[in-house]
Design a protein around this motif. Structure first.
Motif, PDB file in Angstrom:
ATOM      1  N   ILE A  40      -3.380  32.325  22.842  1.00  0.00           N
ATOM      2  CA  ILE A  40      -3.380  32.105  21.396  1.00  0.00           C
ATOM      3  C   ILE A  40      -4.714  32.527  20.802  1.00  0.00           C
ATOM      4  N   LYS A  41      -5.791  32.031  21.388  1.00  0.00           N
ATOM      5  CA  LYS A  41      -7.137  32.354  20.887  1.00  0.00           C
ATOM      6  C   LYS A  41      -7.368  33.863  20.877  1.00  0.00           C
ATOM      7  N   HIS A  42      -6.994  34.524  21.958  1.00  0.00           N
ATOM      8  CA  HIS A  42      -7.226  35.967  22.086  1.00  0.00           C
ATOM      9  C   HIS A  42      -5.971  36.752  21.688  1.00  0.00           C
ATOM     10  N   CYS A  43      -5.476  36.463  20.496  1.00  0.00           N
ATOM     11  CA  CYS A  43      -4.329  37.196  19.965  1.00  0.00           C
ATOM     12  C   CYS A  43      -4.696  38.680  19.848  1.00  0.00           C
ATOM     13  N   THR A  44      -3.895  39.554  20.438  1.00  0.00           N
ATOM     14  CA  THR A  44      -4.206  40.983  20.418  1.00  0.00           C
ATOM     15  C   THR A  44      -3.912  41.582  19.041  1.00  0.00           C
ATOM     16  N   PHE A  45      -4.476  42.754  18.798  1.00  0.00           N
ATOM     17  CA  PHE A  45      -4.247  43.453  17.531  1.00  0.00           C
ATOM     18  C   PHE A  45      -2.760  43.744  17.350  1.00  0.00           C
ATOM     19  N   GLN A  46      -2.094  44.154  18.430  1.00  0.00           N
ATOM     20  CA  GLN A  46      -0.667  44.447  18.335  1.00  0.00           C
ATOM     21  C   GLN A  46       0.122  43.203  17.933  1.00  0.00           C
ATOM     22  N   TRP A  50       2.261  42.474  14.527  1.00  0.00           N
ATOM     23  CA  TRP A  50       3.686  42.216  14.725  1.00  0.00           C
ATOM     24  C   TRP A  50       4.148  40.931  14.058  1.00  0.00           C
ATOM     25  N   ARG A  51       3.320  39.876  14.180  1.00  0.00           N
ATOM     26  CA  ARG A  51       3.757  38.576  13.688  1.00  0.00           C
ATOM     27  C   ARG A  51       2.793  37.937  12.671  1.00  0.00           C
ATOM     28  N   MET A  52       1.497  37.856  13.012  1.00  0.00           N
ATOM     29  CA  MET A  52       0.572  37.094  12.191  1.00  0.00           C
ATOM     30  C   MET A  52       0.334  37.735  10.826  1.00  0.00           C
ATOM     31  N   GLU A  53       0.242  39.044  10.788  1.00  0.00           N
ATOM     32  CA  GLU A  53       0.032  39.708   9.497  1.00  0.00           C
ATOM     33  C   GLU A  53       1.207  39.446   8.558  1.00  0.00           C
ATOM     34  N   LYS A  54       2.409  39.466   9.113  1.00  0.00           N
ATOM     35  CA  LYS A  54       3.604  39.198   8.306  1.00  0.00           C
ATOM     36  C   LYS A  54       3.583  37.755   7.784  1.00  0.00           C
ATOM     37  N   LEU A 126      -7.284  46.038  21.380  1.00  0.00           N
ATOM     38  CA  LEU A 126      -7.763  46.424  20.059  1.00  0.00           C
ATOM     39  C   LEU A 126      -6.953  47.505  19.366  1.00  0.00           C
ATOM     40  N   THR A 127      -5.956  48.063  20.048  1.00  0.00           N
ATOM     41  CA  THR A 127      -5.218  49.205  19.514  1.00  0.00           C
ATOM     42  C   THR A 127      -3.724  48.938  19.531  1.00  0.00           C
ATOM     43  N   HIS A 128      -3.036  49.385  18.483  1.00  0.00           N
ATOM     44  CA  HIS A 128      -1.577  49.284  18.460  1.00  0.00           C
ATOM     45  C   HIS A 128      -1.008  50.438  19.282  1.00  0.00           C
ATOM     46  N   PRO A 129      -0.209  50.140  20.310  1.00  0.00           N
ATOM     47  CA  PRO A 129       0.245  51.187  21.233  1.00  0.00           C
ATOM     48  C   PRO A 129       1.160  52.236  20.601  1.00  0.00           C
ATOM     49  N   LYS A 130       1.858  51.878  19.531  1.00  0.00           N
ATOM     50  CA  LYS A 130       2.784  52.829  18.920  1.00  0.00           C
ATOM     51  C   LYS A 130       2.137  53.676  17.841  1.00  0.00           C
ATOM     52  N   THR A 131       1.276  53.075  17.044  1.00  0.00           N
ATOM     53  CA  THR A 131       0.669  53.796  15.918  1.00  0.00           C
ATOM     54  C   THR A 131      -0.728  54.331  16.216  1.00  0.00           C
ATOM     55  N   GLY A 132      -1.389  53.748  17.231  1.00  0.00           N
ATOM     56  CA  GLY A 132      -2.766  54.134  17.514  1.00  0.00           C
ATOM     57  C   GLY A 132      -3.768  53.484  16.575  1.00  0.00           C
ATOM     58  N   GLU A 133      -3.284  52.656  15.647  1.00  0.00           N
ATOM     59  CA  GLU A 133      -4.159  51.973  14.691  1.00  0.00           C
ATOM     60  C   GLU A 133      -5.044  50.970  15.417  1.00  0.00           C
ATOM     61  N   THR A 134      -6.264  50.810  14.929  1.00  0.00           N
ATOM     62  CA  THR A 134      -7.161  49.806  15.495  1.00  0.00           C
ATOM     63  C   THR A 134      -7.741  48.972  14.355  1.00  0.00           C
ATOM     64  N   VAL A 135      -8.637  48.053  14.683  1.00  0.00           N
ATOM     65  CA  VAL A 135      -9.153  47.134  13.669  1.00  0.00           C
ATOM     66  C   VAL A 135      -9.973  47.885  12.621  1.00  0.00           C
ATOM     67  N   THR A 136     -10.069  47.287  11.447  1.00  0.00           N
ATOM     68  CA  THR A 136     -10.758  47.929  10.323  1.00  0.00           C
ATOM     69  C   THR A 136     -12.250  48.062  10.591  1.00  0.00           C
ATOM     70  N   HIS A 137     -12.863  46.983  11.034  1.00  0.00           N
ATOM     71  CA  HIS A 137     -14.309  46.943  11.268  1.00  0.00           C
ATOM     72  C   HIS A 137     -14.555  46.641  12.750  1.00  0.00           C
ATOM     73  N   LEU A 138     -14.819  47.665  13.521  1.00  0.00           N
ATOM     74  CA  LEU A 138     -15.036  47.515  14.965  1.00  0.00           C
ATOM     75  C   LEU A 138     -16.500  47.780  15.280  1.00  0.00           C
ATOM     76  N   TYR A 139     -17.167  46.765  15.818  1.00  0.00           N
ATOM     77  CA  TYR A 139     -18.590  46.853  16.155  1.00  0.00           C
ATOM     78  C   TYR A 139     -18.783  46.770  17.664  1.00  0.00           C
ATOM     79  N   ARG A 140     -19.860  47.364  18.119  1.00  0.00           N
ATOM     80  CA  ARG A 140     -20.235  47.247  19.529  1.00  0.00           C
ATOM     81  C   ARG A 140     -20.844  45.874  19.796  1.00  0.00           C
TER      82      ARG A 140
END
Length: 202
Positions: A40-46, A50-54, A126-140
């Motif tokens: 739960i804590k480490h919810c992936t970007f995908q 898929w669910r949380m953004e909706k 960090l990446t959506h496997p179907k779209t290749g989209e990743t997070v908006t602000h990705l820092y090292r």
């Protein structure tokens, strides 16, 4: 994962990137906090897309931006190796006690991976496997101060991080041949790290 409604931001908790310290500092300001069980804590970007953004869009028409950290792949594996060297895993198949870092990385490269080396993959997190989209602000991860400055500005707060869930200190060396295999096999992780921000824009 933390969601800040007013500031239109979701902070994803990439494992082994200081997520516990960030959670402790920022959870009181968040409107939604996913914590506890690592799944739960480490919810992936995908899964977030898929669910949380909706779910969030029930309350806000526009989806929030996302933010996360990525660690240099070799350094990230080093943190996992040190963490799994801890006494709490003694006698389990996930323990790295008695293993060298070379053996750990060799296990990570194996198919199937042994239990001690099954730690996931940052690019998949960090990446959506179907779209290749990743997070908006990705820092090292090694630009943590810049990431904290970004969050502080975005959330209009002063952030002080504690040192929590830190892996035990242990000097690590990796055989050059294994490093080459790691770079080839997980090229997408290295590419994602290379494109990540190491300073706060503007």
């Amino acid at each position: 994962m933390l969601y800040f409604l007013k500031h239109k931001l979701v902070l994803l908790a990439t494992p082994k990137t200081g997520s516990t310290a960030l959670e402790q500092a920022l959870a009181p300001l968040a409107d939604m906090v996913l914590q506890g069980d690592p799944r739960i804590k480490h919810c992936t970007f995908q899964r977030y897309k898929w669910r949380m953004e909706k779910f969030i869009q029930i309350f806000e028409d526009e989806p929030p931006q996302t933010a996360a950290l990525i660690r240099h792949p070799e350094d990230w594996l080093g943190s996992w190796f040190r963490f799994r060297h801890g006494s709490w895993l003694n006698g389990t198949t996930r323990s790295t006690r008695g293993l060298s870092f070379d053996q750990f990385v060799d296990g990570y490269l194996a198919e199937p991976q042994p239990a001690f080396a099954a730690v996931g993959q940052q690019a998949r997190f960090l990446t959506h496997p179907k779209t290749g989209e990743t997070v908006t602000h990705l820092y090292r991860y090694d630009a943590m101060s810049e990431f904290v400055a970004f969050l502080g500005q975005r959330l209009a707060t002063t952030i002080t991080l504690g040192r929590l869930n830190v892996s035990p200190e242990k000097e690590l060396r990796l055989d050059p041949a294994l490093r080459s295999r790691l770079e080839q096999r997980y090229a997408e992780d290295y590419a994602l790290y290379d494109m990540a921000l190491d300073k706060h824009p503007g």
